[in-house]
Each structure stands twice: as structure tokens, then as C-alpha cells.
Design a protein around this motif. Structure first.
Motif, PDB file in Angstrom:
ATOM      1  N   LYS A  17       0.838  -1.204   0.000  1.00 33.82           N
ATOM      2  CA  LYS A  17       0.000   0.000   0.000  1.00 33.82           C
ATOM      3  C   LYS A  17       0.872   1.253   0.000  1.00 33.82           C
ATOM      4  CE  LYS A  17      -4.078  -1.973   2.264  1.00 33.82           C
ATOM      5  NZ  LYS A  17      -4.925  -1.953   3.492  1.00 33.82           N
ATOM      6  N   ARG A  18       1.954   1.210   0.776  1.00 29.70           N
ATOM      7  CA  ARG A  18       2.875   2.343   0.838  1.00 29.70           C
ATOM      8  C   ARG A  18       3.498   2.599  -0.540  1.00 29.70           C
ATOM      9  NH1 ARG A  18       8.092   3.931   2.403  1.00 29.70           N
ATOM     10  NH2 ARG A  18       8.096   5.617   3.945  1.00 29.70           N
ATOM     11  N   LYS A  19       3.872   1.513  -1.199  1.00 26.68           N
ATOM     12  CA  LYS A  19       4.466   1.625  -2.529  1.00 26.68           C
ATOM     13  C   LYS A  19       3.468   2.227  -3.517  1.00 26.68           C
ATOM     14  CE  LYS A  19       6.692  -1.093  -6.176  1.00 26.68           C
ATOM     15  NZ  LYS A  19       5.796  -0.617  -7.239  1.00 26.68           N
ATOM     16  N   LYS A  20       2.198   1.839  -3.418  1.00 24.73           N
ATOM     17  CA  LYS A  20       1.173   2.375  -4.320  1.00 24.73           C
ATOM     18  C   LYS A  20       1.015   3.884  -4.135  1.00 24.73           C
ATOM     19  CE  LYS A  20      -1.657  -1.780  -4.947  1.00 24.73           C
ATOM     20  NZ  LYS A  20      -2.977  -2.404  -4.700  1.00 24.73           N
ATOM     21  N   ILE A  21       1.099   4.333  -2.889  1.00 23.53           N
ATOM     22  CA  ILE A  21       0.982   5.766  -2.617  1.00 23.53           C
ATOM     23  C   ILE A  21       2.163   6.514  -3.241  1.00 23.53           C
ATOM     24  CG2 ILE A  21       1.000   7.534  -0.816  1.00 23.53           C
ATOM     25  CD1 ILE A  21      -0.462   5.531   1.005  1.00 23.53           C
ATOM     26  N   ILE A  22       3.370   5.965  -3.071  1.00 28.45           N
ATOM     27  CA  ILE A  22       4.575   6.595  -3.634  1.00 28.45           C
ATOM     28  C   ILE A  22       4.480   6.639  -5.160  1.00 28.45           C
ATOM     29  CG2 ILE A  22       7.076   6.339  -3.943  1.00 28.45           C
ATOM     30  CD1 ILE A  22       7.149   5.107  -1.120  1.00 28.45           C
ATOM     31  N   ASP A  23       4.073   5.526  -5.762  1.00 31.02           N
ATOM     32  CA  ASP A  23       3.959   5.466  -7.227  1.00 31.02           C
ATOM     33  C   ASP A  23       2.926   6.463  -7.749  1.00 31.02           C
ATOM     34  OD1 ASP A  23       5.877   3.509  -7.328  1.00 31.02           O
ATOM     35  OD2 ASP A  23       4.460   1.846  -7.508  1.00 31.02           O
ATOM     36  N   LYS A  24       1.789   6.545  -7.065  1.00 37.10           N
ATOM     37  CA  LYS A  24       0.740   7.481  -7.495  1.00 37.10           C
ATOM     38  C   LYS A  24       1.204   8.923  -7.323  1.00 37.10           C
ATOM     39  CE  LYS A  24      -2.595   6.881  -8.975  1.00 37.10           C
ATOM     40  NZ  LYS A  24      -3.034   6.969 -10.404  1.00 37.10           N
ATOM     41  N   ALA A  25       1.903   9.200  -6.222  1.00 38.16           N
ATOM     42  CA  ALA A  25       2.419  10.548  -5.994  1.00 38.16           C
ATOM     43  C   ALA A  25       3.409  10.924  -7.093  1.00 38.16           C
ATOM     44  CB  ALA A  25       3.092  10.621  -4.632  1.00 38.16           C
ATOM     45  N   TRP A  26       4.279  10.007  -7.460  1.00 37.73           N
ATOM     46  CA  TRP A  26       5.262  10.250  -8.521  1.00 37.73           C
ATOM     47  C   TRP A  26       4.537  10.602  -9.824  1.00 37.73           C
ATOM     48  CZ3 TRP A  26       9.606   6.216 -10.085  1.00 37.73           C
ATOM     49  CH2 TRP A  26      10.433   6.805 -11.045  1.00 37.73           C
ATOM     50  N   GLU A  27       3.500   9.830 -10.129  1.00 46.27           N
ATOM     51  CA  GLU A  27       2.726  10.065 -11.353  1.00 46.27           C
ATOM     52  C   GLU A  27       2.086  11.445 -11.355  1.00 46.27           C
ATOM     53  OE1 GLU A  27      -1.573   8.614 -13.076  1.00 46.27           O
ATOM     54  OE2 GLU A  27      -0.349   7.111 -12.008  1.00 46.27           O
ATOM     55  N   LEU A  28       1.464  11.823 -10.231  1.00 49.90           N
ATOM     56  CA  LEU A  28       0.761  13.105 -10.164  1.00 49.90           C
ATOM     57  C   LEU A  28       1.724  14.282 -10.048  1.00 49.90           C
ATOM     58  CD1 LEU A  28      -2.256  12.166  -7.866  1.00 49.90           C
ATOM     59  CD2 LEU A  28      -2.205  12.408 -10.348  1.00 49.90           C
ATOM     60  N   PHE A  29       2.837  14.111  -9.333  1.00 51.74           N
ATOM     61  CA  PHE A  29       3.834  15.180  -9.252  1.00 51.74           C
ATOM     62  C   PHE A  29       4.383  15.486 -10.642  1.00 51.74           C
ATOM     63  CE2 PHE A  29       5.173  14.037  -4.621  1.00 51.74           C
ATOM     64  CZ  PHE A  29       3.978  14.572  -4.150  1.00 51.74           C
ATOM     65  N   ALA A  30       4.632  14.413 -11.415  1.00 56.89           N
ATOM     66  CA  ALA A  30       5.178  14.590 -12.766  1.00 56.89           C
ATOM     67  C   ALA A  30       4.152  15.246 -13.688  1.00 56.89           C
ATOM     68  CB  ALA A  30       5.597  13.230 -13.333  1.00 56.89           C
ATOM     69  N   LYS A  31       2.892  14.916 -13.485  1.00 50.11           N
ATOM     70  CA  LYS A  31       1.831  15.426 -14.361  1.00 50.11           C
ATOM     71  C   LYS A  31       1.416  16.854 -13.993  1.00 50.11           C
ATOM     72  CE  LYS A  31      -2.919  14.364 -15.808  1.00 50.11           C
ATOM     73  NZ  LYS A  31      -4.064  13.439 -15.617  1.00 50.11           N
ATOM     74  N   ASN A  32       1.230  17.097 -12.693  1.00 51.16           N
ATOM     75  CA  ASN A  32       0.659  18.378 -12.259  1.00 51.16           C
ATOM     76  C   ASN A  32       1.633  19.282 -11.504  1.00 51.16           C
ATOM     77  OD1 ASN A  32      -1.864  17.398 -13.221  1.00 51.16           O
ATOM     78  ND2 ASN A  32      -2.172  16.317 -11.280  1.00 51.16           N
ATOM     79  N   GLY A  33       2.766  18.732 -11.095  1.00 46.11           N
ATOM     80  CA  GLY A  33       3.692  19.499 -10.268  1.00 46.11           C
ATOM     81  C   GLY A  33       3.454  19.221  -8.793  1.00 46.11           C
ATOM     82  N   TYR A  34       4.494  19.377  -7.997  1.00 47.44           N
ATOM     83  CA  TYR A  34       4.390  19.082  -6.567  1.00 47.44           C
ATOM     84  C   TYR A  34       3.414  20.014  -5.864  1.00 47.44           C
ATOM     85  CZ  TYR A  34       5.683  18.912  -1.630  1.00 47.44           C
ATOM     86  OH  TYR A  34       5.645  18.832  -0.256  1.00 47.44           O
ATOM     87  N   GLU A  35       3.546  21.318  -6.105  1.00 48.96           N
ATOM     88  CA  GLU A  35       2.710  22.294  -5.411  1.00 48.96           C
ATOM     89  C   GLU A  35       1.236  22.124  -5.755  1.00 48.96           C
ATOM     90  OE1 GLU A  35       3.562  24.244  -3.070  1.00 48.96           O
ATOM     91  OE2 GLU A  35       5.740  23.973  -3.175  1.00 48.96           O
ATOM     92  N   GLU A  36       0.957  21.804  -7.010  1.00 46.01           N
ATOM     93  CA  GLU A  36      -0.433  21.692  -7.464  1.00 46.01           C
ATOM     94  C   GLU A  36      -1.097  20.390  -7.035  1.00 46.01           C
ATOM     95  OE1 GLU A  36      -2.159  24.103  -8.890  1.00 46.01           O
ATOM     96  OE2 GLU A  36      -0.390  25.358  -8.646  1.00 46.01           O
ATOM     97  N   THR A  37      -0.296  19.420  -6.660  1.00 46.30           N
ATOM     98  CA  THR A  37      -0.849  18.116  -6.259  1.00 46.30           C
ATOM     99  C   THR A  37      -1.154  18.122  -4.768  1.00 46.30           C
ATOM    100  OG1 THR A  37       0.419  16.962  -7.972  1.00 46.30           O
ATOM    101  CG2 THR A  37      -0.459  15.633  -6.174  1.00 46.30           C
ATOM    102  N   LYS A  38      -2.397  17.879  -4.435  1.00 44.85           N
ATOM    103  CA  LYS A  38      -2.819  17.849  -3.038  1.00 44.85           C
ATOM    104  C   LYS A  38      -2.906  16.403  -2.554  1.00 44.85           C
ATOM    105  CE  LYS A  38      -3.409  22.253  -3.551  1.00 44.85           C
ATOM    106  NZ  LYS A  38      -2.334  23.175  -3.084  1.00 44.85           N
ATOM    107  N   VAL A  39      -2.846  16.238  -1.252  1.00 43.84           N
ATOM    108  CA  VAL A  39      -2.996  14.903  -0.676  1.00 43.84           C
ATOM    109  C   VAL A  39      -4.327  14.299  -1.116  1.00 43.84           C
ATOM    110  CG1 VAL A  39      -3.311  13.609   1.475  1.00 43.84           C
ATOM    111  CG2 VAL A  39      -1.491  15.331   1.301  1.00 43.84           C
ATOM    112  N   GLU A  40      -5.353  15.167  -1.194  1.00 41.06           N
ATOM    113  CA  GLU A  40      -6.674  14.689  -1.615  1.00 41.06           C
ATOM    114  C   GLU A  40      -6.653  14.099  -3.026  1.00 41.06           C
ATOM    115  OE1 GLU A  40      -5.951  17.526  -0.251  1.00 41.06           O
ATOM    116  OE2 GLU A  40      -7.414  18.106   1.284  1.00 41.06           O
ATOM    117  N   ASP A  41      -5.818  14.661  -3.909  1.00 35.99           N
ATOM    118  CA  ASP A  41      -5.717  14.149  -5.276  1.00 35.99           C
ATOM    119  C   ASP A  41      -5.172  12.720  -5.273  1.00 35.99           C
ATOM    120  OD1 ASP A  41      -6.535  16.654  -6.266  1.00 35.99           O
ATOM    121  OD2 ASP A  41      -4.467  17.389  -6.244  1.00 35.99           O
TER     122      ASP A  41
END
Length: 227
Positions: A17-41
Motif C-alpha cells: 500500500k505504501r508503494k502504491k501511494i509513492i507510485d501514485k504521488a510520482w505520477e501526479l507530481f510529474a503530471k501536475n507538479g508538486y505544489e499543485e498536487t494535493k494529498v486529496e488528489d
């Protein structure tokens, strides 16, 4: 024993589960940027609650650190294969790579086996044979020069391997394939060399016919013909 087994399963599930969160965060950070990506996303995409997220990471900054560590690890691991291929003429050991890439020998061994399906020594041997055959066809280097270039003791070793696996000596192999490529025109020859180089450099990746045809802008039939 049963209690220990349950604990191990829970630990494994938590790691996944932890790995899935990291992978999803990587995907969204790359797509939207770190600042624009919220925990809710992140939680919305994964279908988990914010409360569940915070049982794994105290803050978004902590998650960012883990993402960066994952990226750094993948960059280093990808470079291991490239380094081996580029330094086949040297004595390559797990200890040497461990020092260069700041990884344990066991981690390098595990990575190589997972990515290539070969043990460390098998991979080096496979790479040396493949590179030697490429040099036979695409260069005019003599057998001793090729042996030195790929890390074999001498040309006799290449001859022995060719006779064993290809049932022909190196010179016969060279002439056979050079005659085939002489049939191709100059433009096709350059295309062949480009494709072979690309496959050699990326053979650890999942290469498909579609990927190659899209990469070089040719049809399946054309690819089969020139290879």
C-alpha cells in the motif's frame, strides 16, 4: 507460527500500500507538479481516505522525499546495466559496482536477476558474446581486437563459443552476415545499424514489434525483412 505468519502478511500488505501511494504521488507530481498536487488528489485516485494516507506518511513533504529516493534509486539501477555494457573490457565484480553505485552487492545481484533473468556472471557473459558478434558483423576488427574490446582472454575463446553455440567459426559468421547486409542498400544498412544499436542499449526493457516500428517509422514487414 500462525501468529507470525499473519504479522508477516500484514507487513507485506502495508509495504504494498505504501508503494502504491509513492507510485501514485510520482505520477501526479510529474503530471501536475508538486505544489499543485494535493494529498486529496492522491487519495482520491487510489480510493483511500486521508486518514489512511497519514498512517503511512506524516506530511506531503515526507512523501516527496520518498518519491525522490525512488527516482534516484531507479536512475542508479538503470545506469548499472549501461555501465556493465560500456565496461565489458574491464574486470567487473559485484564489489566494484557496489563501490561505484553505493549499493550492496546483494541489492545489485537482486536487481540484475529481476530485470534480466540472468545472474550477474551470466549477464556479463551474455553481453560479451552479443557485443562480440555485433563487432564481427559491423566492424573490421580482427578476432583478437574484438576479444580485447569485450573482455575475453583471447580470440580463441570467441572461436570456441561460436563453434559451440552457432556451429560455425567467427570468420564464417562474419562473412555470412556481411553478405546478407550487402544486399541492402546504404539507407537500409544505416537503419539496420540504428535498430541493432537501439536493441542492444535497451534490451533490458520490454521491447515489442510495435515499439520498434513506431520508433523507426517502419512497418512490421519491413522490420522482419531487415532483421
Amino acid at each position: 507460527m500462525l501468529g507470525g505468519s499473519c504479522l508477516e502478511k500484514k507487513k507485506t500488505a502495508r509495504c504494498q500500500k505504501r508503494k502504491k501511494i509513492i507510485d501514485k504521488a510520482w505520477e501526479l507530481f510529474a503530471k501536475n507538479g508538486y505544489e499543485e498536487t494535493k494529498v486529496e488528489d492522491i487519495t482520491k485516485d487510489l480510493g483511500i481516505s486521508k486518514g489512511s494516507f497519514y498512517t503511512y506518511f506524516a506530511t506531503k513533504e515526507e512523501l516527496l522525499y520518498e518519491v525522490l529516493e525512488k527516482i534516484k534509486k531507479e536512475i542508479i539501477e538503470n545506469n548499472i546495466i549501461k555501465y556493465i555494457y560500456a565496461h565489458l573490457n574491464e574486470k567487473l565484480t559485484l564489489n566494484k559496482l557496489s563501490v561505484i553505485f553505493f549499493m550492496s552487492e546483494s541489492s545489485i545481484t537482486k536487481y540484475v536477476e529481476e530485470v534480466t533473468g540472468y545472474t550477474f556472471n551470466e549477464l556479463i557473459r551474455h553481453m560479451r558474446i552479443s557485443k562480440a558478434l555485433n563487432l564481427l558483423v559491423y566492424t573490421d576488427l580482427n578476432i583478437e581486437e574484438i576479444a580485447h574490446s569485450v573482455g575475453f582472454v583471447d580470440g580463441a575463446h570467441i572461436t570456441k563459443l561460436c563453434n559451440k553455440h552457432l556451429h560455425m567459426n567467427p570468420n564464417t559468421y562474419r562473412e555470412y552476415y556481411k553478405n546478407i547486409y550487402q544486399i541492402l542498400n546504404e539507407k537500409e544498412q544505416k537503419l539496420v545499424y540504428s535498430i541493432i544499436d537501439y536493441i542492444s542499449e535497451n534490451y533490458t526493457q520490454e521491447l515489442t514489434i510495435n515499439k520498434l516500428t513506431e520508433k523507426f517509422g517502419i512497418t512490421d514487414t519491413k522490420l522482419n525483412k531487415i532483421l
